[in-house]
Design a protein around this motif. Structure first.
Motif, short mmCIF file in Angstrom:
data_model
loop_
_atom_site.label_atom_id
_atom_site.label_comp_id
_atom_site.label_asym_id
_atom_site.label_seq_id
_atom_site.Cartn_x
_atom_site.Cartn_y
_atom_site.Cartn_z
N ASN B 76 47.64 51.11 -93.98
CA ASN B 76 48.33 50.04 -94.60
C ASN B 76 49.82 50.27 -95.14
N THR B 77 50.30 51.26 -94.45
CA THR B 77 51.73 51.32 -94.69
C THR B 77 52.50 51.51 -93.52
N VAL B 78 53.92 51.38 -93.45
CA VAL B 78 54.58 51.49 -92.29
C VAL B 78 55.11 52.99 -92.51
N THR B 79 55.08 54.00 -91.64
CA THR B 79 55.54 55.01 -91.34
C THR B 79 56.54 55.39 -90.41
N ALA B 80 57.76 55.48 -90.73
CA ALA B 80 58.79 55.68 -89.73
C ALA B 80 59.10 57.22 -89.29
N LEU B 81 59.33 57.56 -88.01
CA LEU B 81 59.45 58.99 -87.48
C LEU B 81 60.91 58.50 -87.07
N ILE B 82 61.85 59.48 -87.61
CA ILE B 82 63.21 59.38 -87.15
C ILE B 82 63.91 60.77 -86.89
N THR B 222 62.15 48.10 -81.09
CA THR B 222 63.47 47.12 -80.80
C THR B 222 64.58 47.62 -80.18
N SER B 223 64.39 48.67 -79.66
CA SER B 223 65.78 49.22 -78.89
C SER B 223 66.38 48.56 -77.87
N ALA B 224 65.47 47.61 -77.28
CA ALA B 224 65.81 46.88 -75.88
C ALA B 224 66.27 45.33 -76.57
N THR B 250 61.95 55.36 -84.67
CA THR B 250 63.19 54.56 -84.30
C THR B 250 64.38 55.45 -84.50
N HIS B 251 65.40 55.07 -83.79
CA HIS B 251 66.60 55.55 -83.82
C HIS B 251 67.53 55.16 -84.77
N ASN B 252 67.06 53.99 -85.27
CA ASN B 252 67.98 53.26 -86.44
C ASN B 252 67.57 53.40 -87.60
N MET B 253 68.41 54.30 -88.34
CA MET B 253 68.00 54.58 -89.78
C MET B 253 67.76 53.41 -90.73
N GLN B 254 68.97 52.42 -90.47
CA GLN B 254 68.87 51.17 -91.23
C GLN B 254 67.40 50.49 -91.13
N GLN B 255 66.88 50.53 -90.06
CA GLN B 255 65.61 49.98 -89.84
C GLN B 255 64.42 50.67 -90.41
N ALA B 256 64.69 52.01 -90.32
CA ALA B 256 63.72 52.76 -91.27
C ALA B 256 63.72 52.42 -92.68
N ALA B 257 64.97 52.52 -93.12
CA ALA B 257 65.22 52.10 -94.38
C ALA B 257 64.61 50.81 -94.95
#
Lengths: 346, 298, 315
Positions: B76-82, B222-224, B250-257
């Motif tokens: 129940n978390t969102v983990t981003a891989l950047i 969301t990249s496309a 994600t490629h998008n660091m703002q998105q990860a943040a």
């Protein structure tokens, strides 16, 4: 299709070859496959004796007729004779060159080899699909001594148009009116039942592999492969074995002199020893030839073959024409004329 | 793996390593928390372990794409891989549902545990695994079927529903969860491809959650897409984590943040740093992560 | 000066300041280019012309038959050249039945092979198997025919003596045709299945679908037009196949509504009779050729249309 393209190729090669060969006095002919073995044996012997070669394309009777009408060969060859009006239409003449017979063969385990007896009527009913099992009363009546199995009969026939087909159907049409009406004679007919196979070898193979099969092949082929054949009842009611002698017997009674254009098929001939499915193979030539020298060369070859070809023919299980028929043929050659109307023979 | 004993044990270990890290200072090249643990944990949230990865290495033929990755992912978390392109983050993601099995030149070493079970174990059925681990891809890719069938196909295959009414309910719930229901409820039987790009991607999410997986893997979802659709998907991720564990590349660091609770930074096949997202962006512990986050490369 | 202005006004090639030499070269190049363009156009038109010419010559040479007894020709139950009864029904029936048997057998097998090759096959086997399939597609048909008559027909006769009393027949021919078109359909199916983007495939697997579910629910629907096209191309090949069929079909020229019994096909009948045919028989055989031409043409046009659709979508 392959056959056509092959023969086209062959024709091309031979045509090229012919250009060179005409200088060396070569004869050209095309047509029936049935007499091909004996024609080529004669040609070899003739080459040794006289130094003149023969180019013969065994492309089938129909092809032979086409080539001679198109005048691309000096003579054509056909297993079935042309009718008088067909000959006249193209300015052709024909004569019988060699004889042979067609032999019904079978594959019926449990019966003694070469023992089964049939008459033409029954054979026609089998091929018309009316008799479907070997223990049918019609067959049993003819073979009271044989314990016939209830195996189904598979008639096997030649799938492509052929002189063998013509002889066989001609015979069946002679002896069975219903067969004549519904199926009829011809180089290719529609058989109501059974399997069509290619050439003598195809028929023999199909018969060998199918229990209860019956087929028909040229005598030479049946003899060389020692196939189980049927003894047929001839016109005189006698059961005969197929052999050179029974073919000769059939030929001996033939009345060639009263056959216009030598149109005569030797099926169902009278005579106690006559094999009922006997026939001659025919040579076709134009009555008015464009190249008298070539025509003369060919006639000399056939003259030589009538006189000297008997042994070779017998050896290959064909039947040479009797001497009196050969003489009638030689007489008919007097009708052949060159471009200026000059007689070529003798 | 969700018992409190273990949790407590790990938390204790955490505190000790965290203090060590603090001693060495924020720019140390090698933070050494317990293997796989984030440098800092989010406070005040009870988080259970969902996926545990230890010493995972992966090769494409001769080429090593992942080198000794260890990570704990919490339920129940969102983990981003950047990380920059080619750093192995997508490859890693695909290890979690054994999607790399489809590529025959791949060889894998190490442990991937999903709810305590080794996913690469001999007895594990990859189809059973993938039912529990859904996936959403870079490009929206609805099946060549109607909107309804896109969602209903897999549940029906898995015999999750037997009656038509149940199936309708399941489809509606999945589409509602994906925030798509109101837009498509009147055209459920039109082809999935007739929707806009953002709607298609939400349809793919609905399709993934319809089989009620535990974990949803998102590979640059969301990249496309345009910014508005992207925002919709990001909101959705935030809602979905109540029911699912989400791992997103994600490629998008703002998105990860914006969306991630935890962020892992990958570089050249190694996991350089793993931390609570706030910590990672405010105070990265490694030079490489800092350089990437501040845009020196990427 | 006067001449020069005139030239400038009249020539497409003359920009101000262009030298005579430049203009000459440009003119020459334009001429060559136009000749090249025209000749390629001529080649392309020649193909169309050839197709038209074949059709017209078939129509003309079979006109005697078609004009005199078109209805009898299509419905007559026997092909008895000696009695001038030319009924194409047995040949048309045999052609359709053998081809449909072939497709019915070949489609599941080919799709199975294609699925294995694209979805399940280990990488090291993929190329060798793929190449084997392509090699099979290249074996001349006469070899299949010989195999059919030497091995298959006796085998069928041995296993099912009641159904195949002579070994040969429509079903035997259908089997041989199936084996001939399997590599063909397999190769096309494999190629179109490979056009499915990996991501589509993976997202289906990602939902926990089994291979069969992925193939049935996702891959087939995506490429069904292409696969249909492959099947129809195989059908087209089966319809026109001559040598292999002639060997094993039984060559019976009477119409029997049978599946395993003997019959004939259009191509086999033409191959058997055309070399010896003349007159009415020749015309009738050419009419038969026209029928085969039209059937095959229709089938192939359908296939082309289906393949075009998938290509358009892929683009």
């Amino acid at each position: 299709m392959l056959k056509t393209s092959c023969s086209a190729l062959l024709a091309g090669v031979l045509a090229l070859h012919g250009i060179q060969a005409s200088a060396q006095e070569t004869m050209t002919g095309a047509g029936a496959t049935f007499p091909y073995p004996v024609y080529s044996q004669w040609a070899d012997d003739y080459q040794d004796a006289k130094g003149i070669g023969l180019n013969y394309q065994a492309i089938g009777s129909g092809g032979g007729i086409k080539q001679i009408t198109a005048k691309t060969v000096t003579f054509g060859a056909s297993d079935a004779p042309l009718k008088k009006d067909e000959l006249d239409e193209h300015g052709l003449m024909q004569w019988p060159m060699i004889m042979g017979g067609v032999v019904p063969v079978l594959n019926l385990p449990g019966t003694e080899k070469n023992s089964l007896k049939l008459d033409g009527e029954t054979l026609a009913d089998i091929y018309a699909g009316k008799i479907t099992h070997w223990d049918d009363a019609a067959i049993a009546d003819l073979n009271p001594d044989v314990d016939l199995p209830d195996t189904a009969i598979t008639p096997v026939y030649r799938a492509e148009g052929s002189g063998t087909n013509f002889l066989f159907t001609h015979y069946l049409s002679q002896v069975n009116d219903e067969f004549a009406d519904t199926i009829g004679e011809g180089k290719s007919v529609a058989w109501p039942a059974g399997v069509g196979a290619k050439a003598n070898a195809g028929v023999a193979k199909q018969v060998a592999e199918t229990e209860g099969a019956i087929g028909y092949v040229e005598f030479a082929y049946a003899k060389q492969n020692d196939l189980d054949h049927i003894r047929l009842r001839n016109h005189d009611g006698e059961y005969v074995e197929p052999s050179s002698d029974s073919f000769k017997a059939a030929a001996a009674n033939a009345d060639w002199s009263n056959a216009p254009g030598f149109y005569l098929v030797l099926t169902d001939q009278v005579g106690a020893d006559s094999w009922p499915i006997t026939g001659a193979s025919f040579i076709l030539m134009h009555k008015q030839v464009e190249d008298p020298a070539a025509a003369k060369r060919v006639l000399e070859f056939f003259d030589w073959a009538y006189a000297n070809g008997g042994d070779a023919a017998n050896e290959l299980d064909y039947v040479p024409m009797p001497e009196n028929v050969a003489d009638q043929v030689r007489d008919s050659w007097g009708d052949i004329e060159g471009p200026q109307g000059e007689s070529i023979w003798p | 793996m969700n018992d409190t004993t273990l949790q407590n044990f790990q938390t204790q270990q955490d505190s000790s390593t965290a203090s060590e890290g603090a001693v060495r200072g924020p720019y140390s090249e090698a933070p050494t928390p317990d293997k796989g643990q984030p440098v800092t944990r989010n406070e005040s949230v009870e988080e259970n372990l969902s996926v545990r990865v230890r010493d995972l290495s992966l090769w494409y033929g001769e080429h090593q794409a992942l080198d000794d990755i260890s990570i704990d992912i919490f339920a129940n978390t969102v983990t981003a891989l950047i990380g920059p392109s080619g750093c192995g983050k997508s490859t890693f993601l695909r290890c979690l549902n054994r999607m790399n099995d489809l590529i025959s030149s791949v060889s894998i070493k190490g442990l991937v545990e999903m709810d305590g079970r080794d996913v690469n174990a001999r007895g594990m059925d990859e189809v059973a695994l993938r039912r529990r681990v859904g996936m959403v891809f870079q490009k929206p890719n609805p099946f060549p079927k109607s909107i309804y069938e896109n969602v209903a196909y897999a549940p029906r295959m898995h015999d999750m529903v037997s009656r038509k009414a149940d199936q309708d309910e399941l489809v509606e719930r999945a589409l509602r969860d994906a925030g798509l229901w109101n837009e498509v409820k009147d055209k459920l039987y039109e082809p999935g491809t007739s929707l806009s790009g953002g709607q298609q991607q939400r349809l793919c999410i609905a399709r993934a959650i319809a089989v009620r997986p535990d974990v949803i893997l998102m590979d640059e979802p969301t990249s496309a897409l345009d910014p508005i659709s992207t925002a919709t998907i990001e909101d959705l991720m935030d809602k979905l984590k109540q029911d699912f564990t989400i791992v997103t590349v994600t490629h998008n660091m703002q998105q990860a943040a914006r969306v991630a609770d935890y962020t892992a930074f990958f570089h050249l096949g190694e996991m350089i740093e793993y931390n609570a997202t706030k910590q990672m962006f405010a105070n990265p512990h490694t030079k490489k992560a800092e350089d990437y986050i501040t845009g020196r490369y990427g | 000066m006067h001449v020069s202005t005139k030239r400038l006004a009249s020539s497409r090639f003359a920009f101000p300041g262009a030298s005579d030499k430049e203009i000459r070269i440009l003119k020459r190049n334009a001429l060559i280019d136009r000749a090249f363009e025209r000749s390629t156009q001529a080649f392309a038109l020649a193909v169309l012309l050839l197709l038209g010419a074949i059709l017209v010559s078939l129509c003309v040479s079979s006109w005697d038959t078609l004009s005199a007894h078109a209805v009898d020709f299509l419905t007559g139950d026997r092909w008895a050249a000696n009695m001038e009864m030319f009924g194409a029904l047995p040949a048309i029936y045999g052609t359709l039945v053998t081809s449909l048997i072939a497709v019915a057998i070949a489609v599941p097998v080919s799709f199975g092979i294609a699925i294995f090759l694209t979805e399940k096959c280990p990488e090291i086997l993929r190329r060798p198997l793929g190449i084997t399939v392509e090699l099979l597609a290249g074996i001349p048909s006469i070899i299949y025919g010989m195999w059919g008559v030497e091995m298959l027909a006796p085998f069928l006769n041995h296993i099912f003596p009641d159904l195949f009393p002579a070994g040969s027949g429509l079903a035997t021919a259908g089997l041989v045709l199936a084996i001939m078109i399997i590599p063909f359909i397999t190769a096309i199916s494999r190629d179109v299945m490979l056009t499915v983007p990996p991501i589509t495939r993976e997202s289906a697997y990602g939902l926990g679908c089994t291979t069969w579910e992925v193939v049935r629910g996702v891959i087939f629907p995506t490429v069904r037009h292409g696969m249909m096209g492959g099947v129809v191309l195989g059908l087209g090949r089966a319809l026109g196949e001559t040598m292999a069929v002639t060997f094993v079909i039984g060559n019976n020229l009477f119409f029997h509504p049978t599946i395993t019994g003997q019959g004939t096909s259009i191509a086999a009948l033409i191959a058997n009779q055309f070399p010896e045919a003349d007159g009415a028989q020749r015309s009738a055989l050419l009419a038969l050729g026209l029928v085969l031409f039209l059937i095959t043409f229709a089938v192939l046009a359908t296939a082309r249309y289906m393949l075009n659709r998938i290509e358009r979508r892929a683009a």
